[in-house]
Motif scaffolding. Sequence first.
Motif, PDB file in Angstrom:
ATOM      1  N   LYS A 171       0.812  -1.219   0.000  1.00 45.49           N
ATOM      2  CA  LYS A 171       0.000   0.000   0.000  1.00 45.49           C
ATOM      3  C   LYS A 171       0.844   1.267   0.000  1.00 45.49           C
ATOM      4  CE  LYS A 171      -4.237  -1.879   1.982  1.00 45.49           C
ATOM      5  NZ  LYS A 171      -5.256  -1.766   3.053  1.00 45.49           N
ATOM      6  N   ASP A 172       2.113   1.143   0.356  1.00 46.04           N
ATOM      7  CA  ASP A 172       3.002   2.312   0.327  1.00 46.04           C
ATOM      8  C   ASP A 172       3.897   2.323  -0.917  1.00 46.04           C
ATOM      9  OD1 ASP A 172       4.596   0.169   0.987  1.00 46.04           O
ATOM     10  OD2 ASP A 172       5.598   1.144   2.687  1.00 46.04           O
ATOM     11  N   HIS A 173       3.581   1.473  -1.895  1.00 46.00           N
ATOM     12  CA  HIS A 173       4.365   1.455  -3.133  1.00 46.00           C
ATOM     13  C   HIS A 173       4.251   2.819  -3.825  1.00 46.00           C
ATOM     14  CE1 HIS A 173       5.855   0.356  -7.120  1.00 46.00           C
ATOM     15  NE2 HIS A 173       6.237  -0.810  -6.634  1.00 46.00           N
ATOM     16  N   PRO A 174       5.364   3.388  -4.318  1.00 42.97           N
ATOM     17  CA  PRO A 174       5.308   4.722  -4.941  1.00 42.97           C
ATOM     18  C   PRO A 174       4.380   4.789  -6.149  1.00 42.97           C
ATOM     19  CG  PRO A 174       7.457   3.675  -5.282  1.00 42.97           C
ATOM     20  CD  PRO A 174       6.745   2.868  -4.259  1.00 42.97           C
ATOM     21  N   TYR A 175       4.138   3.662  -6.799  1.00 37.89           N
ATOM     22  CA  TYR A 175       3.236   3.683  -7.947  1.00 37.89           C
ATOM     23  C   TYR A 175       1.808   4.054  -7.550  1.00 37.89           C
ATOM     24  CZ  TYR A 175       6.241   1.878 -11.685  1.00 37.89           C
ATOM     25  OH  TYR A 175       7.199   1.732 -12.659  1.00 37.89           O
ATOM     26  N   ILE A 176       1.395   3.749  -6.325  1.00 38.06           N
ATOM     27  CA  ILE A 176       0.018   4.053  -5.933  1.00 38.06           C
ATOM     28  C   ILE A 176      -0.202   5.553  -5.907  1.00 38.06           C
ATOM     29  CG2 ILE A 176      -1.639   3.910  -4.030  1.00 38.06           C
ATOM     30  CD1 ILE A 176      -0.706   1.068  -3.568  1.00 38.06           C
ATOM     31  N   GLU A 177       0.728   6.290  -5.356  1.00 41.33           N
ATOM     32  CA  GLU A 177       0.628   7.756  -5.397  1.00 41.33           C
ATOM     33  C   GLU A 177       0.639   8.254  -6.838  1.00 41.33           C
ATOM     34  OE1 GLU A 177       2.949  11.764  -3.771  1.00 41.33           O
ATOM     35  OE2 GLU A 177       3.633   9.763  -3.176  1.00 41.33           O
ATOM     36  N   LEU A 178       1.459   7.608  -7.676  1.00 46.42           N
ATOM     37  CA  LEU A 178       1.531   8.000  -9.076  1.00 46.42           C
ATOM     38  C   LEU A 178       0.216   7.697  -9.800  1.00 46.42           C
ATOM     39  CD1 LEU A 178       3.600   9.311 -10.928  1.00 46.42           C
ATOM     40  CD2 LEU A 178       4.483   7.040 -11.477  1.00 46.42           C
ATOM     41  N   TYR A 179      -0.367   6.510  -9.553  1.00 52.32           N
ATOM     42  CA  TYR A 179      -1.668   6.192 -10.149  1.00 52.32           C
ATOM     43  C   TYR A 179      -2.695   7.276  -9.819  1.00 52.32           C
ATOM     44  CZ  TYR A 179      -0.130   1.253 -10.659  1.00 52.32           C
ATOM     45  OH  TYR A 179       0.514   0.098 -10.997  1.00 52.32           O
ATOM     46  N   ASN A 206     -12.218  -4.302  -6.573  1.00 53.11           N
ATOM     47  CA  ASN A 206     -11.971  -4.590  -5.154  1.00 53.11           C
ATOM     48  C   ASN A 206     -10.513  -4.334  -4.775  1.00 53.11           C
ATOM     49  OD1 ASN A 206     -14.633  -5.377  -4.681  1.00 53.11           O
ATOM     50  ND2 ASN A 206     -14.229  -7.535  -5.144  1.00 53.11           N
ATOM     51  N   VAL A 207      -9.607  -4.675  -5.686  1.00 51.76           N
ATOM     52  CA  VAL A 207      -8.187  -4.430  -5.425  1.00 51.76           C
ATOM     53  C   VAL A 207      -7.920  -2.936  -5.351  1.00 51.76           C
ATOM     54  CG1 VAL A 207      -5.836  -4.699  -6.323  1.00 51.76           C
ATOM     55  CG2 VAL A 207      -7.461  -6.604  -6.491  1.00 51.76           C
ATOM     56  N   PHE A 208      -8.464  -2.182  -6.297  1.00 56.96           N
ATOM     57  CA  PHE A 208      -8.268  -0.726  -6.293  1.00 56.96           C
ATOM     58  C   PHE A 208      -8.776  -0.113  -4.982  1.00 56.96           C
ATOM     59  CE2 PHE A 208      -8.696  -0.938 -11.166  1.00 56.96           C
ATOM     60  CZ  PHE A 208      -7.321  -1.002 -11.318  1.00 56.96           C
ATOM     61  N   GLU A 209      -9.947  -0.526  -4.557  1.00 54.25           N
ATOM     62  CA  GLU A 209     -10.512   0.019  -3.323  1.00 54.25           C
ATOM     63  C   GLU A 209      -9.652  -0.345  -2.123  1.00 54.25           C
ATOM     64  OE1 GLU A 209     -14.473  -1.533  -3.326  1.00 54.25           O
ATOM     65  OE2 GLU A 209     -15.199  -0.120  -4.852  1.00 54.25           O
ATOM     66  N   ASN A 210      -9.154  -1.574  -2.084  1.00 54.78           N
ATOM     67  CA  ASN A 210      -8.312  -2.024  -0.976  1.00 54.78           C
ATOM     68  C   ASN A 210      -6.995  -1.279  -0.912  1.00 54.78           C
ATOM     69  OD1 ASN A 210      -5.968  -4.265  -0.212  1.00 54.78           O
ATOM     70  ND2 ASN A 210      -7.732  -4.319   1.168  1.00 54.78           N
ATOM     71  N   LYS A 211      -6.446  -0.942  -2.084  1.00 63.65           N
ATOM     72  CA  LYS A 211      -5.137  -0.274  -2.143  1.00 63.65           C
ATOM     73  C   LYS A 211      -5.251   1.254  -2.096  1.00 63.65           C
ATOM     74  CE  LYS A 211      -2.940  -4.192  -2.776  1.00 63.65           C
ATOM     75  NZ  LYS A 211      -2.076  -4.784  -1.734  1.00 63.65           N
ATOM     76  N   GLY A 212      -6.472   1.771  -2.150  1.00 67.68           N
ATOM     77  CA  GLY A 212      -6.631   3.223  -2.190  1.00 67.68           C
ATOM     78  C   GLY A 212      -6.274   3.825  -3.524  1.00 67.68           C
ATOM     79  N   ILE A 213      -6.470   3.056  -4.599  1.00 65.92           N
ATOM     80  CA  ILE A 213      -6.192   3.536  -5.951  1.00 65.92           C
ATOM     81  C   ILE A 213      -7.484   4.100  -6.544  1.00 65.92           C
ATOM     82  CG2 ILE A 213      -5.469   2.875  -8.282  1.00 65.92           C
ATOM     83  CD1 ILE A 213      -3.848   0.579  -6.929  1.00 65.92           C
TER      84      ILE A 213
END
Length: 245
Positions: A171-179, A206-213
Amino acid sequence: MLTKALTHYSSSLGKDMNMMIYGHGGVPFLAFPTQDGLCRQFEDFGVIREISDYLEEGRIQLFVVDTVDLESWSQKDGIKEWRAARQEQYFHYIVDEVIPLMRAENDSLPFTMGMSMGADHAAITFLRRPDLFRGMLALSGVYNADYFFEGFMNSTLYDNSPERFLPNMPKDHPYIELYNQKKIIFCVGQGAWEEEGVRTLRRLQNVFENKGIHAWCDFWGYDVAHDWPWWFKQIRYFLPILLND
């Protein structure tokens, strides 16, 4: 409308590949044909006609590439490891060779887009390299490698399977902030031939919601089929949203 055809040798794939460029400027779109399609498909099936106003007004520029699906996703009797490796080569062809060709014509960050298997390519390319794109539009994709590889999985195919690598992304992967700085749109109908697309997109949602994407997963009606007339309507619907800054 300016139309340009390019043929170039791909060192990633070891063969000549083709690209069609439509329009004279504006926001660039890297467009992937449907399964087994080639770069003239968007013109042959009417997509270029459908969005001709955007192209002629210089609001968008479309770069349509060839696929090698017949050597990877579609080659049911082929060696699965080789097929997965061929898809990985295609991914590198896109990011290492096509993107520089696009930048020589238009140096703005592009969107990826596609329908059916083209949506899979649009999603794989964007989700693996969000730094290279401003967003993505994926219509009626099937984001489950099992559908094409009958349960086979290795590390190479894993990297080309969003439904596998996204759930394991920290969940702290830098790509998530980038997405979340980009525009991410998935759409699928719930009518004929869309069953697998609906199932796999609900899993991704469901994955997007779980990861905050912050991805928009849009499910259209039960009359909306996996077919060109509906994709035309979806493209016309989502283009203004993608272009609205």
